[in-house]
Design a protein around this motif. Sequence first.
Motif, mmCIF file in Angstrom:
data_model
loop_
_atom_site.group_PDB
_atom_site.id
_atom_site.type_symbol
_atom_site.label_atom_id
_atom_site.label_comp_id
_atom_site.label_asym_id
_atom_site.label_seq_id
_atom_site.Cartn_x
_atom_site.Cartn_y
_atom_site.Cartn_z
ATOM 1 N N SER A 24 4.114 -16.921 8.736
ATOM 2 C CA SER A 24 4.803 -17.219 7.486
ATOM 3 C C SER A 24 4.247 -18.526 6.918
ATOM 4 O O SER A 24 3.776 -19.366 7.685
ATOM 5 N N PRO A 25 4.270 -18.746 5.630
ATOM 6 C CA PRO A 25 4.775 -17.881 4.560
ATOM 7 C C PRO A 25 3.755 -16.821 4.193
ATOM 8 O O PRO A 25 2.568 -16.939 4.517
ATOM 9 N N GLY A 26 4.223 -15.785 3.486
ATOM 10 C CA GLY A 26 3.344 -14.691 3.111
ATOM 11 C C GLY A 26 3.469 -14.334 1.651
ATOM 12 O O GLY A 26 4.380 -14.773 0.950
ATOM 13 N N ALA A 27 2.538 -13.529 1.198
ATOM 14 C CA ALA A 27 2.562 -13.045 -0.175
ATOM 15 C C ALA A 27 3.817 -12.196 -0.382
ATOM 16 O O ALA A 27 4.176 -11.401 0.485
ATOM 17 N N PRO A 28 4.508 -12.352 -1.522
ATOM 18 C CA PRO A 28 5.750 -11.618 -1.753
ATOM 19 C C PRO A 28 5.509 -10.149 -2.102
ATOM 20 O O PRO A 28 4.644 -9.830 -2.918
ATOM 21 N N LEU A 29 6.285 -9.272 -1.482
ATOM 22 C CA LEU A 29 6.161 -7.843 -1.722
ATOM 23 C C LEU A 29 7.546 -7.207 -1.800
ATOM 24 O O LEU A 29 8.360 -7.351 -0.886
ATOM 25 N N LEU A 30 7.807 -6.522 -2.906
ATOM 26 C CA LEU A 30 9.048 -5.772 -3.100
ATOM 27 C C LEU A 30 8.765 -4.332 -2.714
ATOM 28 O O LEU A 30 7.846 -3.710 -3.250
ATOM 29 N N LEU A 31 9.532 -3.792 -1.765
ATOM 30 C CA LEU A 31 9.350 -2.428 -1.271
ATOM 31 C C LEU A 31 10.551 -1.599 -1.711
ATOM 32 O O LEU A 31 11.690 -1.914 -1.361
ATOM 33 N N LEU A 32 10.290 -0.548 -2.513
ATOM 34 C CA LEU A 32 11.359 0.302 -3.048
ATOM 35 C C LEU A 32 11.293 1.672 -2.385
ATOM 36 O O LEU A 32 10.263 2.348 -2.435
ATOM 37 N N HIS A 33 12.416 2.077 -1.805
ATOM 38 C CA HIS A 33 12.439 3.287 -0.985
ATOM 39 C C HIS A 33 12.442 4.579 -1.807
ATOM 40 O O HIS A 33 12.699 4.591 -3.000
ATOM 41 N N SER A 34 12.198 5.663 -1.111
ATOM 42 C CA SER A 34 12.192 7.005 -1.689
ATOM 43 C C SER A 34 13.615 7.550 -1.758
ATOM 44 O O SER A 34 14.576 6.868 -1.429
ATOM 45 N N TRP A 35 13.728 8.806 -2.127
ATOM 46 C CA TRP A 35 15.051 9.418 -2.273
ATOM 47 C C TRP A 35 15.755 9.630 -0.941
ATOM 48 O O TRP A 35 16.902 10.051 -0.910
ATOM 49 N N TRP A 36 15.117 9.315 0.166
ATOM 50 C CA TRP A 36 15.768 9.423 1.468
ATOM 51 C C TRP A 36 16.683 8.227 1.732
ATOM 52 O O TRP A 36 17.534 8.282 2.599
ATOM 53 N N GLY A 37 16.493 7.132 1.005
ATOM 54 C CA GLY A 37 17.286 5.929 1.208
ATOM 55 C C GLY A 37 16.545 4.920 2.073
ATOM 56 O O GLY A 37 15.404 5.143 2.487
ATOM 57 N N LEU A 38 17.195 3.805 2.326
ATOM 58 C CA LEU A 38 16.597 2.746 3.143
ATOM 59 C C LEU A 38 16.796 3.106 4.614
ATOM 60 O O LEU A 38 17.678 2.605 5.309
ATOM 61 N N ASN A 39 15.954 4.004 5.074
ATOM 62 C CA ASN A 39 16.070 4.517 6.442
ATOM 63 C C ASN A 39 15.184 3.710 7.398
ATOM 64 O O ASN A 39 14.524 2.744 7.002
ATOM 65 N N GLN A 40 15.160 4.119 8.640
ATOM 66 C CA GLN A 40 14.381 3.390 9.643
ATOM 67 C C GLN A 40 12.887 3.424 9.339
ATOM 68 O O GLN A 40 12.182 2.446 9.598
ATOM 69 N N ASP A 41 12.377 4.504 8.783
ATOM 70 C CA ASP A 41 10.960 4.560 8.421
ATOM 71 C C ASP A 41 10.611 3.474 7.409
ATOM 72 O O ASP A 41 9.550 2.852 7.494
ATOM 73 N N MET A 42 11.499 3.229 6.442
ATOM 74 C CA MET A 42 11.246 2.182 5.448
ATOM 75 C C MET A 42 11.309 0.795 6.095
ATOM 76 O O MET A 42 10.504 -0.078 5.771
ATOM 77 N N ARG A 43 12.242 0.595 6.994
ATOM 78 C CA ARG A 43 12.315 -0.693 7.693
ATOM 79 C C ARG A 43 11.054 -0.911 8.547
ATOM 80 O O ARG A 43 10.513 -2.017 8.597
ATOM 81 N N ASP A 44 10.594 0.145 9.196
ATOM 82 C CA ASP A 44 9.366 0.047 9.996
ATOM 83 C C ASP A 44 8.167 -0.277 9.111
ATOM 84 O O ASP A 44 7.299 -1.078 9.497
ATOM 85 N N LEU A 45 8.104 0.327 7.926
ATOM 86 C CA LEU A 45 7.012 0.029 6.992
ATOM 87 C C LEU A 45 7.083 -1.437 6.561
ATOM 88 O O LEU A 45 6.061 -2.124 6.512
#
Length: 190
Positions: A24-45
């Motif tokens: 840290s610190p790192g470049a800022p990145l906004l991650l917007l999930h798919s229609w499945w919701g904020l699931n574990q796959d999105m957290r892992d990504l």
Amino acid sequence: MGETIRIQDTASATDVYLAAAQPSPGAPLLLLHSWWGLNQDMRDLADRLAGDGFTVMAPDLFDGMVLTTIEDAEAFTTAIEQGGGGPGGLNPDRIMGRVKATLDHLLPNPEVRGDRAGIVALSIGGWYGSQVAAQPTAVRAFGPLYRDRSQRPATAASVGTPADTAPSAAPPAPPRRHPPPPERIADARH
């Protein structure tokens, strides 16, 4: 590994998954999930992107709802479009407020280096990300990830196109209920 934090948006508090860059610190990145919701796959990504040097915030656009079937996801997103998604009556305006609030919280975060963010958006998140990226904001780059059988894969010619020109070989628009994303993508090299 990231953590869930709570931020205030225009209408209510929103859960956001925060994965700080390593190191840290790192470049800022906004991650917007798919229609499945904020699931574990999105957290892992988000965690994987943090390991690559990004500080990632992924807002929960669906109030904790995680969907597992196409039928459920279709019904839920249709309800959102009609203003009745979830117990709180999610609608596109409330979700857009969450996206903008998360971006506003991401940039001043002490784990962030830089004053402009990238957006990676999957599926339905792509529509919301495109609306934010199309306005003069603190967005440096927008990467939508959406494809159905009617679309060609993205090519180098259609990704990273300067913001003042339209892609020359844009894929045909998929059948969808949402307005199409903008024809421009901000160039991450500037």
